[in-house]
Design a protein around this motif. Structure first.
Motif, short mmCIF file in Angstrom:
data_model
loop_
_atom_site.label_atom_id
_atom_site.label_comp_id
_atom_site.label_asym_id
_atom_site.label_seq_id
_atom_site.Cartn_x
_atom_site.Cartn_y
_atom_site.Cartn_z
N UNK A 1 0.84 -1.21 0.00
CA UNK A 1 0.00 0.00 0.00
C UNK A 1 0.87 1.25 0.00
N UNK A 2 1.91 1.25 0.85
CA UNK A 2 2.78 2.41 0.94
C UNK A 2 3.54 2.61 -0.37
N UNK A 3 4.02 1.52 -0.97
CA UNK A 3 4.76 1.63 -2.22
C UNK A 3 3.90 2.13 -3.36
N UNK A 4 2.68 1.59 -3.49
CA UNK A 4 1.77 2.03 -4.55
C UNK A 4 1.39 3.49 -4.33
N UNK A 5 1.15 3.87 -3.09
CA UNK A 5 0.79 5.25 -2.77
C UNK A 5 1.91 6.21 -3.17
N UNK A 6 3.13 5.81 -2.87
CA UNK A 6 4.27 6.68 -3.19
C UNK A 6 4.47 6.79 -4.70
N UNK A 7 4.31 5.67 -5.41
CA UNK A 7 4.45 5.72 -6.86
C UNK A 7 3.37 6.60 -7.48
N UNK A 8 2.14 6.48 -6.98
CA UNK A 8 1.05 7.32 -7.49
C UNK A 8 1.29 8.79 -7.15
N UNK A 9 1.88 9.04 -5.98
CA UNK A 9 2.17 10.41 -5.57
C UNK A 9 3.20 11.04 -6.50
N UNK A 10 4.25 10.30 -6.81
CA UNK A 10 5.28 10.81 -7.73
C UNK A 10 4.70 11.08 -9.11
N UNK A 11 3.87 10.15 -9.61
CA UNK A 11 3.27 10.33 -10.93
C UNK A 11 2.37 11.55 -10.96
N UNK A 12 1.60 11.76 -9.87
CA UNK A 12 0.70 12.92 -9.82
C UNK A 12 1.50 14.21 -9.74
N UNK A 13 2.53 14.22 -8.92
CA UNK A 13 3.37 15.42 -8.83
C UNK A 13 4.01 15.74 -10.18
N UNK A 14 4.48 14.70 -10.87
CA UNK A 14 5.09 14.91 -12.19
C UNK A 14 4.07 15.46 -13.17
N UNK A 15 2.86 14.92 -13.14
CA UNK A 15 1.85 15.35 -14.09
C UNK A 15 1.40 16.79 -13.80
N UNK A 16 1.20 17.11 -12.52
CA UNK A 16 0.69 18.43 -12.15
C UNK A 16 1.80 19.48 -12.21
N UNK A 17 2.90 19.23 -11.48
CA UNK A 17 3.96 20.23 -11.43
C UNK A 17 4.78 20.26 -12.72
N UNK A 18 5.03 19.07 -13.28
CA UNK A 18 5.82 19.03 -14.49
C UNK A 18 5.02 19.26 -15.74
N UNK A 19 3.70 19.06 -15.67
CA UNK A 19 2.86 19.24 -16.85
C UNK A 19 2.04 20.51 -16.80
N UNK A 20 1.10 20.55 -15.88
CA UNK A 20 0.19 21.69 -15.80
C UNK A 20 0.94 22.97 -15.47
N UNK A 21 1.77 22.94 -14.45
CA UNK A 21 2.47 24.15 -14.04
C UNK A 21 3.39 24.66 -15.15
N UNK A 22 4.06 23.72 -15.84
CA UNK A 22 4.96 24.13 -16.91
C UNK A 22 4.17 24.70 -18.09
N UNK A 23 3.06 24.07 -18.43
CA UNK A 23 2.28 24.52 -19.57
C UNK A 23 1.63 25.87 -19.33
#
Length: 715
Positions: A347-369
């Motif tokens: 659970x902790x590993x999946x949560x962390x992986x999902x957190x990194x993916x979300x941060x990448x999508x939001x901060x690396x995608x939306x914020x950059x765009x």
């Protein structure tokens, strides 16, 4: 004025974590990482309070207040439109991604019975009123068997969202007023923040003592934690501890924070005094890192400021968002109440992986765009763009559920297809009943059942008697329905009979409170509200002078509790009514299941949704052992229509019997009128011999069991 850019987390407004002065505070970013990890670890493996949320609240107040006051001191104003819209842009996308995933997760893996609740919870979370939504649900005793919401943790984000709306107005308004009165902006803000702290803390102590479940979600009971962070922001620049004191304070605060969940757990009412532990622990850590001197090599603050922890702190928000829905999904798929050690790591590993993916999508995608779109309108649009699809998807799904519910309602209008308990009155019907989708619809049965009598029922903390009248108000026969929720769930049956025979029906019910003269307890505490309510009921009955009181004859209990029994206080009440010339119909208590029946029928064949009667009921009705029953009391045992061959069923006559683990659905309760009618007519002294033959026409438990076996074999 240049409004500070927003952090990745909901508890900060600066891209870099800074103290109210100019020195950067990476240790605060590390503190956020520790808080997020504690929340996840204690939720996953221990299921208790960790104190991490309290730390987030304190840090929110600390960083927001410091930012606002510095802006007022520097520029004399704050661009509130830019402040709020940048918060929307920074917070909404990640939250919306998780909420959208929860909707998909619920549709794919959750039973139908939880769909409506999930949709309502997602709406509340997306619009930042989730704490009040949960608070209102928490005081409804009839809904307390509901499964854990996969977005339950969004309540703290709702508190912070409400804080973001209130706080800039309060701090900036107080600062401007102070300047006009010849005082400093910081002093004006301190007076306002200090007042909020004092009022909210006092309120928190009171509401936690009187209504602890409500208090947990109450913004007013939590506001002092944010205000404490605000006060710290206003005065921390004056603190410059010597080196040894820094070391002691930092490690003491960090140790206290880590141990908070183990020491407090669920043993103390929360928030109240107990929440001082994690907030003061965080305060010590912040004070230990304040001042002009650098943190010592052996200090806790230096550890917190290390790159791994500050990096994790940058993803604390998304880790917090994901850990709970991933945990709920894991428990749903495994059927466990708590993960195994290996399951928890998953659970902790999946949560962390999902957190990194979300941060990448939001901060690396939306914020950059959108980095060049800096106007408030574009910032607002960037955040709202994520939330609207979630709200629309939830709305369309809810409409689809409603259409299906209406279809089942139309099908149920045929009593030969959905006879419910009346199936036991016709052997041919029992043998030839077609297997149809259960009614009521599992997605709405709990809400629909509770809503029918919500306004006519006293809640846990109420002492006054709530009465409602049904049937013919001029009738010469009055029956009073008196007692707890296990009396309340016979309402639809009695209302049907009252309408049919021209009786007057008066309800007097209270959650978790038996109609008894004895001392009662609720959640381990003496239930004083119940005793006061009972006194009020006796006074109301003296005034009403009913012909008959319908109440419980026994109390069932799950296997881990006391065996089904008749409390002495029940018998005493019957004697008191006998002295007043009032008859009593005492009905045997109903079975209790170890699972939510709607969930079971969604996941399995209905034949699997059964429970041995011995799980909650005595082999023989306990009131049959009494030798001092007053002459006014008659007993009614409907067990033969709920259980056959010592097996109690969750679906009878194509109708869902229970909307949770132990309360009748409104439809099945109504169907019980047919089997109860001859007995109540006899008790009322209104049953001619011809009508009594209806009881003889009913199947015996043995005949019903044979019919059920034949039906299962044919289907």
């Amino acid at each position: 004025m240049s409004v500070p850019a927003l952090n990745r987390a909901p508890d900060a407004v600066t891209t870099r974590v800074t103290a109210p002065g100019s020195r950067r505070r990476p240790d605060i970013e590390g503190l956020r990482a520790v808080a997020a990890l504690l929340i996840a670890v204690y939720h996953i493996w221990f299921g208790t309070v960790s104190g991490g949320v309290d730390v987030f609240l304190l840090l929110t107040g600390f960083l927001i207040t410091g930012s606002l006051v510095r802006a007022m001191e520097r520029d004399g104003r704050v661009d509130l439109a830019a402040f709020w819209t940048k918060l929307v842009k920074r917070l909404f996308p990640a939250g919306a991604v998780v909420l959208g995933a929860v909707l998909l997760m619920a549709y794919a893996y959750f039973p139908r019975s939880q769909w409506t609740t999930v949709i309502d919870d997602v709406w509340a979370a997306a619009l930042y009123y989730g704490n009040w939504h949960l608070a209102l649900g928490s005081v409804d005793y009839m809904a307390e068997n509901s499964a854990a919401s996969p977005v339950q943790h969004f309540w703290s984000l709702a508190v912070q969202g409400q804080f973001y709306l209130l706080w800039p107005l309060l701090v900036c308004g107080a600062a401007l007023l102070a300047v006009r009165l010849g005082r400093s902006a910081r002093r004006g803000a301190a007076v306002a923040v200090g007042t909020v702290f004092a009022v909210s803390f006092g309120y928190s102590l009171w509401i936690t003592a009187t209504a602890p479940v409500w208090a947990y979600f109450d913004t007013g009971a939590r506001l002092w934690e944010l205000a404490l962070g605000g006060l710290l922001a206003l005065f921390v620049h004056r603190v410059d501890l010597p080196g040894w004191a820094r070391t002691v304070a930092g490690w003491a605060g960090l140790a206290a924070l880590v141990l908070c969940g183990l020491v407090i757990g669920d043993s103390l009412p929360y928030p109240g005094y107990a929440s001082l532990w994690p907030t003061l622990a965080a305060l010590l850590i912040i004070l230990a890192g304040a001042g002009t001197a650098a943190n010592g090599r052996l200090s806790a603050n230096r550890l917190l400021g290390a790159r791994p922890l500050t990096w994790l702190g940058g993803h604390a928000y998304t880790l917090f968002l994901w850990h709970w829905p991933v945990l709920v999904l894991h428990l749903e798929l495994t059927g466990l109440e708590r993960p195994t050690p290996g399951g928890g790591l998953l659970v902790l590993g999946v949560s962390f992986a999902a957190a990194l993916a979300t941060s990448w999508m939001v901060d690396g995608g939306v914020s950059r765009a959108t980095r060049r779109l800096r106007t408030p309108a574009w910032s607002l649009a960037a955040g709202v763009l994520f939330v609207v699809p979630v709200l629309v998807a939830g709305s369309l799904w809810a409409q689809s559920i409603e259409r299906d519910r209406q279809l089942r309602t139309e099908l149920s209008s045929n009593p030969l297809a959905y006879p419910g308990a009346a199936v036991h009155l016709d052997q041919d019907l029992a043998r030839n009943l077609p297997s149809l989708p259960v009614y009521p619809d599992t997605t709405t049965v709990a809400r629909d059942t509770i809503d029918q009598t919500r306004a006519c029922n006293a809640l846990i903390d109420q002492t006054e008697v709530v009465t409602c009248e049904f049937g013919d108000p001029r009738s010469d026969y009055t029956i009073a329905l008196v007692g707890s929720s296990h009396v309340r769930h016979w309402f639809q049956a009695l209302e049907t009979l009252a309408d049919q025979h021209g009786w007057r029906l008066v309800t007097m019910t209270k959650n978790a409170c038996q109609f008894s003269s004895g001392e009662q307890r609720y959640r381990g505490e003496v239930f004083t509200e119940c005793a006061q309510w009972n006194d009020g009921v006796m006074a109301a009955l003296d005034e009403l002078e009913p012909d008959t009181v319908f109440t419980l004859a026994s109390l069932t209990s799950v296997r881990s509790g006391p065996e089904e029994h008749v409390p002495e206080g029940f018998v005493e009440r019957w004697r008191q009514l006998d002295a007043r010339g009032i008859d009593v119909v005492a009905v045997r208590d109903t079975p209790r299941f170890s699972f939510r029946v709607p969930d079971c029928t969604d996941r399995n064949h209905r034949s699997e949704c059964s429970e041995p009667a011995s799980h909650s009921m005595a082999e023989r009705a306990p009131y049959l052992e009494l030798d001092d029953v007053p002459a006014n009391t008659r007993f009614l045992d409907m067990t033969g229509y709920l259980c056959q061959d010592d097996v109690c069923h969750g679906v009878i006559g194509n109708q869902l019997v229970y909307y949770d683990t132990n309360h009748f659905s409104y439809s099945f309760s109504q169907s019980l009128a047919a089997v109860m009618e001859p007995y109540l007519l006899e008790a009322a002294g209104r049953a001619p011999e011809a009508e009594l033959t209806l009881a003889e026409a009913a199947l015996s438990p043995e005949e019903a069991a044979e019919a059920a076996r034949e039906h299962d074999g044919s289907s």
